[in-house]
Every structure is written in C-alpha cells, then in structure tokens.
Motif scaffolding. Structure first.
Motif, short mmCIF file in Angstrom:
data_model
loop_
_atom_site.label_atom_id
_atom_site.label_comp_id
_atom_site.label_asym_id
_atom_site.label_seq_id
_atom_site.Cartn_x
_atom_site.Cartn_y
_atom_site.Cartn_z
N LYS A 120 25.39 39.76 39.46
CA LYS A 120 25.90 40.75 40.33
C LYS A 120 27.51 40.67 40.62
CE LYS A 120 21.96 42.38 42.93
NZ LYS A 120 21.23 42.62 44.15
N ALA A 121 28.08 39.57 39.88
CA ALA A 121 29.49 39.31 39.95
C ALA A 121 30.42 40.38 39.42
CB ALA A 121 29.80 37.86 39.31
N SER A 122 31.28 40.81 40.10
CA SER A 122 32.48 41.79 39.58
C SER A 122 33.86 41.20 39.29
CB SER A 122 32.68 42.84 40.75
OG SER A 122 33.06 41.99 42.07
N MET A 133 32.94 33.92 46.67
CA MET A 133 33.36 33.19 45.68
C MET A 133 32.27 31.96 45.24
SD MET A 133 36.06 34.47 44.74
CE MET A 133 37.06 33.38 43.23
N ARG A 134 31.69 31.99 44.02
CA ARG A 134 30.77 31.14 43.80
C ARG A 134 31.01 30.29 42.50
NH1 ARG A 134 26.65 32.93 39.62
NH2 ARG A 134 27.20 35.03 40.10
N VAL A 194 25.91 35.84 35.29
CA VAL A 194 26.84 36.62 35.73
C VAL A 194 26.27 37.47 37.10
CG1 VAL A 194 28.16 39.11 35.39
CG2 VAL A 194 28.07 37.21 33.54
N MET A 253 36.10 37.14 38.25
CA MET A 253 36.24 35.69 38.16
C MET A 253 37.36 35.47 38.74
SD MET A 253 38.19 34.58 35.69
CE MET A 253 37.49 32.98 35.49
N TRP A 257 35.22 30.38 39.21
CA TRP A 257 34.62 31.04 40.16
C TRP A 257 33.98 32.28 39.70
CZ3 TRP A 257 33.80 27.71 44.40
CH2 TRP A 257 34.82 26.58 44.65
N PHE A 258 32.84 32.73 40.22
CA PHE A 258 32.21 34.04 40.15
C PHE A 258 32.62 34.54 41.50
CE2 PHE A 258 29.27 32.77 36.79
CZ PHE A 258 29.65 33.67 35.84
N SER A 259 33.12 36.02 41.36
CA SER A 259 33.44 36.72 42.76
C SER A 259 31.93 37.77 42.74
CB SER A 259 34.61 37.47 42.59
OG SER A 259 35.13 38.05 43.82
N ASP A 260 31.19 37.29 43.68
CA ASP A 260 30.28 38.20 43.98
C ASP A 260 30.42 39.17 45.36
OD1 ASP A 260 28.63 36.93 41.97
OD2 ASP A 260 28.03 35.57 43.48
#
Length: 258
Positions: free
Chosen positions: A228-230, A205-206, A226, A232, A198-201
């Motif tokens: 604007k994700a900060s 969670m994406r 990636v 994962m 997951w990406f964490s925006d």
C-alpha cells in the motif's frame, strides 16, 4: 628401495624434498598407489593451511631496525665444542655422511618454506578470484532484478531532483508488486554512512534496503513488496542501515498511478 620404504616418502615428496633416484622411484610408485596419492594431497593441503595461518606481515619499522643494528651489533665467533673437536678426527666418511644429512635437512626446510610461500600466494589469488566472482554475480543478479521491473508491461516512472543535486527516478510495477530506484550523479556518502531506501506507507517510512554509490549511476530494486506504499524516499544512514530514518529524505518520490 622396497615398496614399504616408498610408502614412507609421502611427507618428503609433499614438500618437494625428494630428488634423483628417490624422486623417480617414488613418482613411479605414486602412479599406482591410490593411498599415497591421497596422503600427498592431504599433506599439501595441510601445509598450505598452515602457511596461511602463520603468515605475518612484518612491521614497517623492521627493515630500518635491522639495517641500523647491523653496524652496531658484533657478530659472535663460531663455538667449537670439545666433542666436535674430537669428532673432527673421525674418518672423512663419517664427516661426509653428517654433512650430507645437514644439507638434506636444510634442503627440506628451504623447500617447505618455499612451498609455504607459494601456497600463501596461491591461496590469496584464489580467494581474490572467488571474491571478484561473487561480486560480479551479485551485480549481475541486481541488474537483472532492475531490468525485470523496468521491462514490466505496467511499469510507470516518476523522476525528481534530490537535495544534493543528483537526479532520482522511481519505476513501479504493481503487477510485480515491486519498485526500482535509479540515481544519476549520486555522490559517495560520507565515511561510515550509506544510502538507505524507504517505502512510505501513508507517511510511515518502511525500510526498503541499502544502496551503494561511488558518484556514478546507481540502481536497485527496493526490498519488499510495494503493497500500500504511495511513495519512496532516500536518506543517508549509518553503515548497516537504520530501522527508521535519522534525517530528512534527500528526495521523496510519489508513486505514479497505475
């Protein structure tokens, strides 16, 4: 044998039912007849497909049932019809001709069955080889993607220990706008479950793809940019993945600064 007669032997030749002079003459004809060569190829392809379509695996109990019934089922005596008795007085030449026809028919059936079995085996072997090649190609392509991110000039990494004791590392390339995740000692997930990335925006969670693991090292490029994700994360989800996490992340790794 006339040329017209030779054209009618493609079916018998396709199931290996020709022999002797007929086989010699037909193969000589086949070398100069494109139409017969094409028909033989098509007949053999059709026979192979039919063999695969009708192939069945016998039930495990079948052998035991047959062996048990051998001792209890009485074999029936041969039945001789009146017509057959009358024909037995016909000349030996007629009986020999019928016997030859019976043997020829049996030979064709046996050859067709043998060819069918060989075709099934060859089809399955070829299918297994293609599946193995496809898996190898996918692994090579995935490894190349991971290597591309790791080798990026601006690649930065951050590592952390996961809840199950394994180690995870995220590598980010803002230039490529991609991130890769590497795990060491990641155990195989429970049956019917899979690891999902997951990406964490900003805390949302994406989905970023699925990752297989068999208890060894694993690596994958996260699906998507990636952006604007900060950070994962990794969760264990039902097979096929989820649109949103169904459990707390095993690890949440903050992306290193550029």
């Amino acid at each position: 044998m006339t040329r017209a007669d030779l054209h009618t032997l493609t079916g018998a030749y396709a199931v290996y039912a020709l022999s002797g002079r007929e086989l010699t003459e037909f193969e000589r004809h086949l070398a100069v007849c494109d139409a017969c060569r094409q028909e033989v190829r098509e007949l053999r392809e059709t026979a192979a497909k039919l063999a695969v379509a009708t192939a069945l695996t016998p039930p495990p109990t079948m052998k035991d049932d047959v062996m048990r019934r051998i001792a209890t089922v009485r074999q029936e005596p041969p039945r001789v019809a009146a017509r057959e008795a009358r024909e037995s007085h016909a000349g030996p030449r007629r009986r020999t001709g019928r016997r030859a026809m019976s043997f020829a028919l049996a030979a064709c059936v046996a050859a067709a069955a043998a060819f069918g079995g060989a075709a099934v085996w060859q089809y399955r072997e070829a299918s297994d080889a293609r599946d193995t090649a496809r898996r190898s190609e996918r692994r090579v392509a995935a490894a190349e993607e991971v290597t591309r991110v790791l080798a990026a000039p601006d690649a930065r990494s951050r590592s952390g220990r996961m809840a199950d004791g394994s180690t995870g590392t995220v590598v980010v390339s803002h230039g490529l706008n991609q991130a890769a995740f590497l795990a060491s000692g990641l155990p195989e997930p429970p049956a019917g479950r899979i690891y999902q990335l997951w990406f964490s925006d900003g805390g949302t969670m994406r989905p970023a793809g699925l990752m297989d693991s068999s208890g060894r090292s694993a690596a994958a490029v996260l699906s998507g940019a990636v952006g604007k994700a900060s950070a994962m994360g990794v969760t264990i989800e039902p097979a096929g993945g989820s649109k949103a996490p169904t459990s707390d992340p095993l690890v949440l790794l903050t992306f290193p600064s550029a």
